[in-house]
Design a protein around this motif. Structure first.
Motif, PDB file in Angstrom:
ATOM      1  N   ASP A   1     -14.474   4.131   4.760  1.00 48.53           N
ATOM      2  CA  ASP A   1     -13.541   3.936   3.656  1.00 48.53           C
ATOM      3  C   ASP A   1     -14.316   4.253   2.387  1.00 48.53           C
ATOM      4  O   ASP A   1     -15.474   3.872   2.258  1.00 48.53           O
ATOM      5  CB  ASP A   1     -13.060   2.482   3.641  1.00 48.53           C
ATOM      6  N   ALA A   2     -13.695   4.979   1.475  1.00 51.58           N
ATOM      7  CA  ALA A   2     -14.340   5.295   0.202  1.00 51.58           C
ATOM      8  C   ALA A   2     -13.358   5.030  -0.925  1.00 51.58           C
ATOM      9  O   ALA A   2     -12.146   5.177  -0.756  1.00 51.58           O
ATOM     10  CB  ALA A   2     -14.784   6.754   0.173  1.00 51.58           C
ATOM     11  N   ARG A   3     -13.890   4.627  -2.074  1.00 54.11           N
ATOM     12  CA  ARG A   3     -13.066   4.462  -3.268  1.00 54.11           C
ATOM     13  C   ARG A   3     -13.482   5.532  -4.276  1.00 54.11           C
ATOM     14  O   ARG A   3     -14.681   5.783  -4.464  1.00 54.11           O
ATOM     15  CB  ARG A   3     -13.247   3.087  -3.894  1.00 54.11           C
ATOM     16  N   PHE A   4     -12.476   6.122  -4.896  1.00 58.28           N
ATOM     17  CA  PHE A   4     -12.708   7.145  -5.906  1.00 58.28           C
ATOM     18  C   PHE A   4     -12.032   6.734  -7.205  1.00 58.28           C
ATOM     19  O   PHE A   4     -10.838   6.413  -7.210  1.00 58.28           O
ATOM     20  CB  PHE A   4     -12.131   8.488  -5.456  1.00 58.28           C
ATOM     21  N   LEU A   5     -12.791   6.725  -8.306  1.00 61.19           N
ATOM     22  CA  LEU A   5     -12.228   6.493  -9.631  1.00 61.19           C
ATOM     23  C   LEU A   5     -11.448   7.727 -10.040  1.00 61.19           C
ATOM     24  O   LEU A   5     -11.893   8.861  -9.824  1.00 61.19           O
ATOM     25  CB  LEU A   5     -13.342   6.241 -10.643  1.00 61.19           C
ATOM     26  N   LEU A   6     -10.290   7.511 -10.650  1.00 62.07           N
ATOM     27  CA  LEU A   6      -9.423   8.628 -11.020  1.00 62.07           C
ATOM     28  C   LEU A   6      -9.637   9.105 -12.455  1.00 62.07           C
ATOM     29  O   LEU A   6      -9.433  10.275 -12.754  1.00 62.07           O
ATOM     30  CB  LEU A   6      -7.958   8.237 -10.827  1.00 62.07           C
ATOM     31  N   ASN A   7     -10.008   8.205 -13.355  1.00 61.90           N
ATOM     32  CA  ASN A   7     -10.139   8.551 -14.770  1.00 61.90           C
ATOM     33  C   ASN A   7      -8.888   9.272 -15.275  1.00 61.90           C
ATOM     34  O   ASN A   7      -8.958  10.349 -15.859  1.00 61.90           O
ATOM     35  CB  ASN A   7     -11.407   9.378 -15.017  1.00 61.90           C
ATOM     36  N   CYS A   8      -7.739   8.630 -14.999  1.00 62.83           N
ATOM     37  CA  CYS A   8      -6.438   9.202 -15.371  1.00 62.83           C
ATOM     38  C   CYS A   8      -6.348   9.393 -16.877  1.00 62.83           C
ATOM     39  O   CYS A   8      -6.915   8.602 -17.635  1.00 62.83           O
ATOM     40  CB  CYS A   8      -5.310   8.264 -14.929  1.00 62.83           C
TER      41      CYS A   8
ATOM     42  N   ALA B   1      -7.762  17.678  -6.654  1.00 56.36           N
ATOM     43  CA  ALA B   1      -6.685  18.666  -6.612  1.00 56.36           C
ATOM     44  C   ALA B   1      -5.312  18.001  -6.673  1.00 56.36           C
ATOM     45  O   ALA B   1      -4.336  18.639  -7.072  1.00 56.36           O
ATOM     46  CB  ALA B   1      -6.803  19.520  -5.350  1.00 56.36           C
ATOM     47  N   ARG B   2      -5.241  16.729  -6.293  1.00 57.40           N
ATOM     48  CA  ARG B   2      -3.972  15.984  -6.301  1.00 57.40           C
ATOM     49  C   ARG B   2      -4.013  14.855  -7.335  1.00 57.40           C
ATOM     50  O   ARG B   2      -3.331  13.840  -7.192  1.00 57.40           O
ATOM     51  CB  ARG B   2      -3.708  15.381  -4.921  1.00 57.40           C
ATOM     52  N   LEU B   3      -4.825  15.034  -8.375  1.00 61.44           N
ATOM     53  CA  LEU B   3      -5.030  13.974  -9.368  1.00 61.44           C
ATOM     54  C   LEU B   3      -3.730  13.479  -9.979  1.00 61.44           C
ATOM     55  O   LEU B   3      -3.536  12.273 -10.127  1.00 61.44           O
ATOM     56  CB  LEU B   3      -5.987  14.460 -10.462  1.00 61.44           C
ATOM     57  N   THR B   4      -2.824  14.374 -10.320  1.00 59.49           N
ATOM     58  CA  THR B   4      -1.560  13.954 -10.927  1.00 59.49           C
ATOM     59  C   THR B   4      -0.788  13.042  -9.986  1.00 59.49           C
ATOM     60  O   THR B   4      -0.274  12.001 -10.409  1.00 59.49           O
ATOM     61  CB  THR B   4      -0.713  15.171 -11.327  1.00 59.49           C
ATOM     62  N   ASP B   5      -0.711  13.402  -8.704  1.00 56.92           N
ATOM     63  CA  ASP B   5      -0.025  12.552  -7.732  1.00 56.92           C
ATOM     64  C   ASP B   5      -0.682  11.181  -7.639  1.00 56.92           C
ATOM     65  O   ASP B   5       0.000  10.152  -7.581  1.00 56.92           O
ATOM     66  CB  ASP B   5      -0.030  13.195  -6.336  1.00 56.92           C
ATOM     67  N   CYS B   6      -2.009  11.170  -7.624  1.00 58.66           N
ATOM     68  CA  CYS B   6      -2.734   9.898  -7.516  1.00 58.66           C
ATOM     69  C   CYS B   6      -2.494   9.025  -8.747  1.00 58.66           C
ATOM     70  O   CYS B   6      -2.208   7.839  -8.624  1.00 58.66           O
ATOM     71  CB  CYS B   6      -4.230  10.154  -7.326  1.00 58.66           C
ATOM     72  N   CYS B   7      -2.605   9.616  -9.929  1.00 56.38           N
ATOM     73  CA  CYS B   7      -2.397   8.854 -11.165  1.00 56.38           C
ATOM     74  C   CYS B   7      -0.951   8.382 -11.292  1.00 56.38           C
ATOM     75  O   CYS B   7      -0.701   7.238 -11.717  1.00 56.38           O
ATOM     76  CB  CYS B   7      -2.794   9.693 -12.381  1.00 56.38           C
TER      77      CYS B   7
ATOM     78  N   MET C   1       0.843  -1.169   0.000  1.00 58.61           N
ATOM     79  CA  MET C   1       0.000   0.000   0.000  1.00 58.61           C
ATOM     80  C   MET C   1       0.890   1.233   0.000  1.00 58.61           C
ATOM     81  O   MET C   1       1.840   1.326   0.772  1.00 58.61           O
ATOM     82  CB  MET C   1      -0.902  -0.017   1.231  1.00 58.61           C
ATOM     83  N   ALA C   2       0.581   2.177  -0.852  1.00 60.85           N
ATOM     84  CA  ALA C   2       1.322   3.433  -0.917  1.00 60.85           C
ATOM     85  C   ALA C   2       0.391   4.578  -0.545  1.00 60.85           C
ATOM     86  O   ALA C   2      -0.658   4.754  -1.159  1.00 60.85           O
ATOM     87  CB  ALA C   2       1.876   3.652  -2.316  1.00 60.85           C
ATOM     88  N   THR C   3       0.772   5.335   0.469  1.00 63.72           N
ATOM     89  CA  THR C   3       0.002   6.521   0.827  1.00 63.72           C
ATOM     90  C   THR C   3       0.360   7.632  -0.139  1.00 63.72           C
ATOM     91  O   THR C   3       1.535   7.980  -0.282  1.00 63.72           O
ATOM     92  CB  THR C   3       0.296   6.954   2.278  1.00 63.72           C
ATOM     93  N   VAL C   4      -0.633   8.154  -0.831  1.00 64.40           N
ATOM     94  CA  VAL C   4      -0.409   9.242  -1.778  1.00 64.40           C
ATOM     95  C   VAL C   4      -0.333  10.559  -1.015  1.00 64.40           C
ATOM     96  O   VAL C   4       0.543  11.377  -1.245  1.00 64.40           O
ATOM     97  CB  VAL C   4      -1.511   9.292  -2.852  1.00 64.40           C
ATOM     98  N   PHE C   5      -1.275  10.776  -0.100  1.00 69.60           N
ATOM     99  CA  PHE C   5      -1.260  11.974   0.741  1.00 69.60           C
ATOM    100  C   PHE C   5      -2.230  11.787   1.890  1.00 69.60           C
ATOM    101  O   PHE C   5      -2.997  10.835   1.923  1.00 69.60           O
ATOM    102  CB  PHE C   5      -1.589  13.242  -0.071  1.00 69.60           C
TER     103      PHE C   5
END
Length: 82
Positions: free
Chosen positions: A33-40, A68-74, A1-5
């Motif tokens: 707990d929630a899951r969010f689709l990124l649509n990178c 706001a942190r989409l680039t980091d997440c993708c 598991m990697a913590t993005v932020f």
């Protein structure tokens, strides 16, 4: 598991190394707990599902922080899953 932020409320936003497509992150906090689709790579970020006692306002706030942190997440998703 990697913590993005960590969110403003100290929720962890993570990518699991043993997860599956499509690209998404998990927001983990007390009572939920929630899951969010990124649509990178360009979004939009979308709520996939959640469980727990979070309010819709909190879920929306987390989604906005993830957007706001989409680039980091993708980038984290891509580094782990290719």
């Amino acid at each position: 598991m990697a913590t993005v932020f960590r969110s403003r409320r100290r929720f962890r936003v993570v990518v699991y190394s043993n997860d599956h497509p499509p690209p998404h992150v998990h927001a983990i906090g007390p009572d939920g707990d929630a899951r969010f689709l990124l649509n990178c790579p360009h979004g939009p970020v979308a709520l996939w599902d959640y469980e727990g006692s979070w309010t819709l306002a909190l879920v929306r706030e987390l989604g906005e922080e993830i957007a706001a942190r989409l680039t980091d997440c993708c980038d984290t998703w891509s580094a782990i899953h290719g």
